[in-house]
Enzyme design. Sequence first.
Site, PDB file in Angstrom:
ATOM      1  N   GLY A 125      39.426 -22.089  50.664  1.00 61.74           N
ATOM      2  CA  GLY A 125      39.840 -23.266  50.881  1.00 61.74           C
ATOM      3  C   GLY A 125      39.243 -23.996  51.276  1.00 61.74           C
ATOM      4  O   GLY A 125      38.970 -24.566  52.994  1.00 61.74           O
ATOM      5  N   ARG A 178      28.326 -29.795  62.486  1.00 53.97           N
ATOM      6  CA  ARG A 178      29.814 -30.483  62.286  1.00 53.97           C
ATOM      7  C   ARG A 178      31.046 -30.528  63.212  1.00 53.97           C
ATOM      8  O   ARG A 178      31.286 -31.828  64.328  1.00 53.97           O
ATOM      9  CB  ARG A 178      30.445 -30.934  60.940  1.00 53.97           C
ATOM     10  CG  ARG A 178      31.709 -31.584  60.830  1.00 53.97           C
ATOM     11  CD  ARG A 178      31.634 -31.425  59.255  1.00 53.97           C
ATOM     12  NE  ARG A 178      32.614 -29.941  58.545  1.00 53.97           N
ATOM     13  CZ  ARG A 178      32.919 -30.525  57.884  1.00 53.97           C
ATOM     14  NH1 ARG A 178      33.346 -31.237  57.072  1.00 53.97           N
ATOM     15  NH2 ARG A 178      34.125 -28.933  57.513  1.00 53.97           N
ATOM     16  N   TYR A 209      23.085 -36.494  47.789  1.00 52.10           N
ATOM     17  CA  TYR A 209      23.777 -35.776  48.734  1.00 52.10           C
ATOM     18  C   TYR A 209      23.142 -36.524  49.894  1.00 52.10           C
ATOM     19  O   TYR A 209      22.351 -36.495  50.299  1.00 52.10           O
ATOM     20  CB  TYR A 209      23.435 -34.175  48.405  1.00 52.10           C
ATOM     21  CG  TYR A 209      24.609 -33.406  49.274  1.00 52.10           C
ATOM     22  CD1 TYR A 209      25.451 -33.363  49.132  1.00 52.10           C
ATOM     23  CD2 TYR A 209      24.126 -33.635  51.389  1.00 52.10           C
ATOM     24  CE1 TYR A 209      26.505 -32.459  50.122  1.00 52.10           C
ATOM     25  CE2 TYR A 209      25.583 -32.504  51.688  1.00 52.10           C
ATOM     26  CZ  TYR A 209      25.890 -31.919  51.525  1.00 52.10           C
ATOM     27  OH  TYR A 209      27.344 -31.832  51.882  1.00 52.10           O
TER      28      TYR A 209
END
Length: 527
Positions: A131, A388, A445
Amino acid sequence: MPIVDMLWSGWGDPERAERLPESVAGLLRELLGVHAEPAQPVKLAEIEPPPARPVPGALEDVVGEEHVRADAETRIRHTRGKSTPDLLRIRGGDAGGAPDAVVLPGSHDEVAAVLARCAEHRVAVVPFGGGTSVVGGLAPEAGGYAAVIALDLRRLDRLVGLDPVSRTATLEPGLRAPRAERLLNEQGYTLGHFPQSFEWASIGGFAAARSSGQASAGYGRFDEMVAGLTLATPSGTLEAGRAPKSAAGPDLRQLVLGSEGAFGVITDVTVRIRPLPETRVYEGWLFPSFSEGVTAVRALAQDGPLPTVLRLSDETETMIGLARPDELGERNDAGGCLAVCGYEGTAAEVPDRRAKVRAVLTSLGGAYQGEEPGESWVRGRFSAPYLRDALLDVGVLAETLETAGFWSNLSRLYDAVRLTLSRELPSSVVMCHVSHVYPAGASLYFTVVTAQGERPVERWRDAKAAVSDAIIEAGGTISHHHGVGVDHRDWYAREAGPLGVAVLRAVKDRLDPEGIMNPGVLIPGEG
Ligand SMILES: Cc1cc2nc3c(=O)[nH]c(=O)nc-3n(C[C@H](O)[C@H](O)[C@H](O)COP(=O)(O)OP(=O)(O)OC[C@H]3O[C@@H](n4cnc5c(N)ncnc54)[C@H](O)[C@@H]3O)c2cc1C
């Protein structure tokens, strides 16, 4: 009982949720002008997913009643993936597009039977591994279907077999990476696949999305590790990989790798394994500028020797200290660009390789920083996603994107992405590192940090569209390792071209004639 594991509103183990150090919060206020009130998620119990439609096809008869779940919490936990827009939406209580049910098959045969029944009753199927998709790979466009199910593969979690002579192992797709690694370690082997999402992502997801790990310089990309696999499709079972290499026609393994659930469900993967390294050591290097650092890592990628881990942060990422999340906030004003080199292998081989790398990097302007920066990177290598969440909590939007290109074009690509992001998101901080290297080119990135402000999901969507255009126009690929999903599909179509798209659609039509497999994901023109 709902299925409970990862933090529903963010990343990882809820026990490890982080708070932002005050020094970092201060730095952000200074850099981004964030004055927002803390933006905490709504309560899980307050979220109302759309009413669950009954799923036709009596799937309980195939997998057992206890393996078909339609409770709200389980459905919410299988809604979309873990991109920052995904998190912003779910934190705000938006569970639109939740599957009508979550189905947990226990074997290849059960997967095949579920697909057959879903095809018969026009039920859309979303294969669900860890997920952790960040490209909308779990967010199909499933209007017009009788129902949508998430096919959660966690029960397919066995190490099926290990061949020590060939050094291969056959793994089931629902094995999460830490358990797969542990099962191999117990027998003296490693897979060597350590993406930042390592703690939650699954073997099937790695294959389906062509994942690449942080030690790819030494162990290779996941798709390079795959020796064979099995795909259950609505039209039957496809097996590929009778030998490590073959000249018998196009390689069908490559058709399945990166197929993101649009062709079928990968039900086992045979991977190349390596003996557990006797030695692991990591170190830091500082280069005066990003371009000088790029020249140095290119020299290693082209002429060797290659460390096992090789990453190079640009000036901004080095200054912020993102390469070392555990030390974030210890702002580095010394300038330059930090490279991390890691070496894993035998006690006899590593010192020699390390000395040779040292000679190359020194000759190209690198200054050795000792082991501390490298060891610090290793300690924090899986921490950034927790950070985050902490940023989201204080009103900051942090998101990443990646691309790859040839060395001769890399600085153009780098400039194009940075300029576009800075234009689209004024007052943001844009950071970058070279994350994976090859003889012909490398992956870039990017991490973007900006104030959430008003309508952050829409603002990010518009900025991402502009930067995706810029990537294609600058000759880069729309994804080096995150995949296509729904989010990158239109740009993937530009990369593949009309004939390429038609070929993919023809394959899909043959394997999945009813179009039930992850509609709208990967293949343009679906959904
Ligand atoms: C914080 C964070 C860090 C990340 N870091 C990295 C990184 O370093 N490197 C990297 O490569 N990626 C990274 N990713 C992206 C993601 O982890 C990878 O794409 C990973 O391969 C997805 O695995 P998963 O098991 O979570 O798959 P999921 O997210 O469950 O699925 C991904 C896609 O594959 C399909 N799928 C899943 N399992 C199967 C199966 N068995 N058969 C057919 N289709 C299937 C799904 O339908 C979906 O379209 C990161 C993501 C996050 C959130």
